[in-house]
Each structure stands twice: as C-alpha cells, then as structure tokens.
Write an enzyme that holds these catalytic residues in place. Structure first.
Site, PDB file in Angstrom:
ATOM      1  N   ASP A  96       0.870  -1.172   0.000  1.00 20.43           N
ATOM      2  CA  ASP A  96       0.000   0.000   0.000  1.00 20.43           C
ATOM      3  C   ASP A  96       0.911   1.227   0.000  1.00 20.43           C
ATOM      4  O   ASP A  96       2.129   1.078  -0.061  1.00 20.43           O
ATOM      5  CB  ASP A  96      -0.901  -0.047   1.253  1.00 20.43           C
TER       6      ASP A  96
ATOM      7  N   ASP B  91     -10.289  -1.674   2.946  1.00 23.94           N
ATOM      8  CA  ASP B  91      -9.149  -1.280   2.115  1.00 23.94           C
ATOM      9  C   ASP B  91      -7.987  -2.188   2.493  1.00 23.94           C
ATOM     10  O   ASP B  91      -7.175  -1.882   3.370  1.00 23.94           O
ATOM     11  CB  ASP B  91      -8.809   0.192   2.333  1.00 23.94           C
ATOM     12  N   ALA B  92      -7.977  -3.339   1.834  1.00 22.25           N
ATOM     13  CA  ALA B  92      -7.119  -4.454   2.242  1.00 22.25           C
ATOM     14  C   ALA B  92      -6.072  -4.780   1.184  1.00 22.25           C
ATOM     15  O   ALA B  92      -5.083  -5.422   1.469  1.00 22.25           O
ATOM     16  CB  ALA B  92      -7.978  -5.681   2.509  1.00 22.25           C
ATOM     17  N   LYS B  93      -6.310  -4.359  -0.048  1.00 18.96           N
ATOM     18  CA  LYS B  93      -5.383  -4.566  -1.173  1.00 18.96           C
ATOM     19  C   LYS B  93      -4.889  -6.013  -1.239  1.00 18.96           C
ATOM     20  O   LYS B  93      -3.699  -6.267  -1.398  1.00 18.96           O
ATOM     21  CB  LYS B  93      -4.251  -3.546  -1.115  1.00 18.96           C
ATOM     22  N   ARG B  94      -5.802  -6.950  -1.122  1.00 15.27           N
ATOM     23  CA  ARG B  94      -5.464  -8.357  -1.197  1.00 15.27           C
ATOM     24  C   ARG B  94      -5.332  -8.814  -2.659  1.00 15.27           C
ATOM     25  O   ARG B  94      -5.477  -8.013  -3.581  1.00 15.27           O
ATOM     26  CB  ARG B  94      -6.539  -9.194  -0.484  1.00 15.27           C
TER      27      ARG B  94
END
Lengths: 268, 268
Positions: A96, B91-94
C-alpha cells in the site's frame, strides 16, 4: 533470522523445503473438526511431524482471516509455536502507500514475529521500502507467480521486457540479497532460468510444486545458486496427505520424501 | 448494498464522501489512549459525528492488523457499528491465486460483512474473479494510485498504453459496474479524465484528497458521471482534525465542509 543463518539451516538439514500452512478448516480430519482450537491443534501436529525435514514454514494469511478473530488467534499461536530454527514467512501479499505499508511491516515483523512477508509490487517503491527497514527480516516481492492469471499482466511486454522482468530488475535495485527475495512460481521453469540469470544471489521462494504441478527437479536444476538460493514450498501435498487420524504422520512422510529428493540436488 | 442503493444514498445526502478510518492508535487523543478498547471508542465517536455527511466508510486494514488480535477485534466492532445505509469498504489490497482469493473474499464478505474490498491486480484474472461471485458486493481493483511509487510500474508503458490503462481495460471485461469499481488517486487528475473516458459507468474510489494534496473540485469536474460515479475518500484530514477532546466534533465539521462542497458539484 539472517541470510547466513538460513543457509546454515539448509546445509544442516540438507533441505530447502518450506511447508505451507494453508490450513483450511473445512479440510481438517473429522476427529479434529469438533475440537475447539482445531486449526492450531492441526498446525501443531503438522509442525511436530515435519520440522526435521524443512527449513521454513509459510502461513497463508487468507485461510486464517477467513475465520475472523479465531483465525487470527490461531495464526498468532502457530507463528509462536514454530521453532526459532525455522524461517517463518507470512504469505500475505500486502502492499500500500508508504505510511500504510509501515503499518503492515509492524503487523508482520513486530506484532507477529515473522522473518519475512510477501508483498505485491504494483504500487511501487514506497509500498516496498518500509519492509526493508528491519534488520534480519526479508520482504519477498511477487515476481512471476504460478497461477494462470500470470499471463494477464506479469507475462505482458513492457518495452523489451516482460512486466515481471521489469519488476524484478527494478525492485532488486532497492534492496539486497540480505533483505529481499522474490516469489517465482515453479510452473514457469523456462522463466526461472532467466530470473536466476538476472539475480544470481537472491533467494527465490518457489510455490507451485505438488498440487499445482511444478517439477522439483527442474526447479532445482535451473534455480539453484551457490548458497542454494531456493525455498521450495509445498502446501496441500503435505498438509492434506491423509484425511485420517494419521494426517501428521502422513505429512511427515511426504516432507521426508521431499527432503531426501532435495538432498540429492544440493551442490554442497 | 447494490449500485442503485449507493446512488440513492448519494442523492439523499448530496454527498459522495467516504471517511477513511485509518485509525492509528498512537495518534488518538490523549484522554482516549488510556481506555481499553480505545480504537473502537474513537471510531464510534467519529462515525456518530460524520455519518450524516458521508455515504461510505473505508477501513484500512493495516492499522488494525498492526495491533494483532485486539486490532482485528476493533475492526469487527467497527464494521458492525457502521449503519447499514453506509457503503463499507475493506481497504485491504489483497490478491492471490484463485483458491486463496476465495478465502479472502470469505474473510471480507462473509466473516466481516463489508460491501467491498480493494484488490491488487498484479496476479491477474483468477486473483480477482472470486470477489465477483457475491451478489451486491464489489471488488475495487487498483487502477492508478496516488503515491509516488505509481511511477515505477503503473505509469510505465506497456505497448501503446500505460500499465494502469492495460489493467483497467482488461479488468473491466471481467466484471460490470454492478460488481466492480477502480481505485484512482486524486493526485492524478489528468489521468482521471482519461480513465473516465475508458470506463464511463463504473464507480471510482478516489483517495488522495486532503492530506495527500488532491483537489476535490478538479476530481469532481473530470471524474463525475450521470450517477455521480465517485466515492472520494478523506482519512487523516477528517479523523485527526483535532487532537483534543473535541476530536469528534472537529471531524464532523470537516466532513460537513466536504459534504457542502460536494453538494455544489453534483449534477442532480
């Protein structure tokens, strides 16, 4: 754990096996499913049965997060239980903006005391740098993955290179073999040789052997460097080797088979 | 929540504000820091003070994971506390191979009942598809991010396009505006116009307004479509508006300012 300590473990055990604890609660042996704390009980038995044959454990965070609070607790218990002689990897694929990646680094290197965490490269340098600011810890950046979707972007051309080549050559400039590794899928052996040529000294974390169909022999032949430089991961092939009460013994036997095959490929 | 319900909320509140709960335990007002459950207490007060001015809350999972089990518990409490009228984003951006992404989808859509989750595109189609298999849920894929590192890969050329264009045009074929959104940073206004042209109907989640320097007016001018089509996120500018006992009131005032400015930009 630092790079030299990892290499010493590989030499001592004659193994570069990483056991993937992708522990799916729905796939546990029936006799365990009813126990409270079944996930950790399963992992504990797998670790006890396999630790003599592997040098690393990789915890796939998704399987723990899927269970919420209980899963996170089982992950904490598991990483605390793994012997200090083993290199621990949070397979979390985070990444991120800088101030958020700093929090992820804290989560996996301080709160949970992993030796390494996997990170996705899409957002660039400031998403990766915070993981490099810890002594004796590693960031493992996705290079070329073992899934079909690797063709969508990773294997598309960016100028004269594939995207994965651009990622590896760029990210390699931000770190050193002492704090940076790359994920390279075992199903991409032809590219593995190319990658080893680009980065002769870095360790590569290689998933895709076993259930996903990659060949351990091919990976070892083309991927090894003078310090071994490989951590080959197997998950399902080991942890689900048996669905019965002998699951741990069966896992240990498969891990031992891997170790013996690996011993034959090592060049020291 | 489905797309139509989200649009109705935007019309009713005349706001397309998303409040980012990037709650850093070290930045809480002093009087809260000593309380047990300080993180949830803070979020609860922020939600109470801002809910009339926003249509969405975005929880940045990193800040919760950094605290381990207690943080995960605070995240569960927070997502449960957010009113059902508000669109909730992890909002984990996995993003991982298919069977692992299925576990992440379970984590954020079933165990935690979020409406949406952010996902990184590097690993391609099978890393994104599992998030599209839920009714009335959204996957929000990273397109062009607001950080400096966007230049490293996202803004590099892949054939005639930038990588971010290739990602958006490819991923848009896998889903629809009813289950897919994209992250587009507010600091990239010139590219925002281009993206809106490529995908006229999708919602865009736009971080980078406020502390990161993006302009709400510019974003609204170039990014809006007939259904608004924007969720503009502000985190630090709202939740840390005051470090004193009046932190919630101050947050409410900043959220209200955003809402009033947004009302002037809406075209319905």
């Amino acid at each position: 754990m630092n790079r030299q300590q990892l290499v010493e473990q590989i030499k001592a055990k004659r193994s570069f096996l990483c056991v993937g604890l992708d522990t799916d609660i729905t796939k546990l042996p029936m006799h365990l499913q009813k126990q409270p704390g079944a996930l950790f009980a399963f992992n504990k038995a797998i670790i006890d049965a396999t630790k003599d044959y592997c040098v690393s454990y990789k915890i796939n965070t998704a399987f723990y997060e899927a269970l919420g609070l209980k899963g996170w607790e089982a992950m904490e218990q598991t990483v605390d239980y793994i012997p200090a002689t083993h290199f621990t990897i949070a397979d979390a694929k985070r990444g991120d903006i800088g101030n958020t990646s700093t929090q992820y680094a804290k989560a996996f290197f301080e709160t949970l005391k992993f030796d390494a965490v996997t990170v996705a490269p899409y957002m660039g340098e400031d998403s990766i740098r915070p993981f490099m600011e810890y002594d004796n810890k590693f960031v493992i950046v996705l290079g070329l993955t073992s899934n079909k979707g690797a063709r969508d972007f990773e294997l598309q051309k960016m100028g004269d290179s594939f995207l994965y080549e651009k990622v590896i050559s760029t990210v390699a400039m931000w770190g050193t073999p002492a704090n940076l590794m790359f994920v390279v899928g075992a199903t991409q052996t032809s590219e593995l040789a190319n990658i080893r040529n680009m980065i002769p000294d870095h360790f590569l974390l290689v998933p895709g052997v076993g259930a996903q169909g990659g060949s351990l022999q091919e990976v070892s032949t083309v991927g090894m460097n003078k310090d071994c430089g490989l951590l080959v991961n197997a998950s399902r092939a080991i942890i689900y080797a048996s669905a019965g009460e002998d699951f741990a013994e069966a896992a240990g036997n498969v891990a031992k088979d891997y170790q013996q095959e690996m011993s034959g490929y090592l060049r020291f």
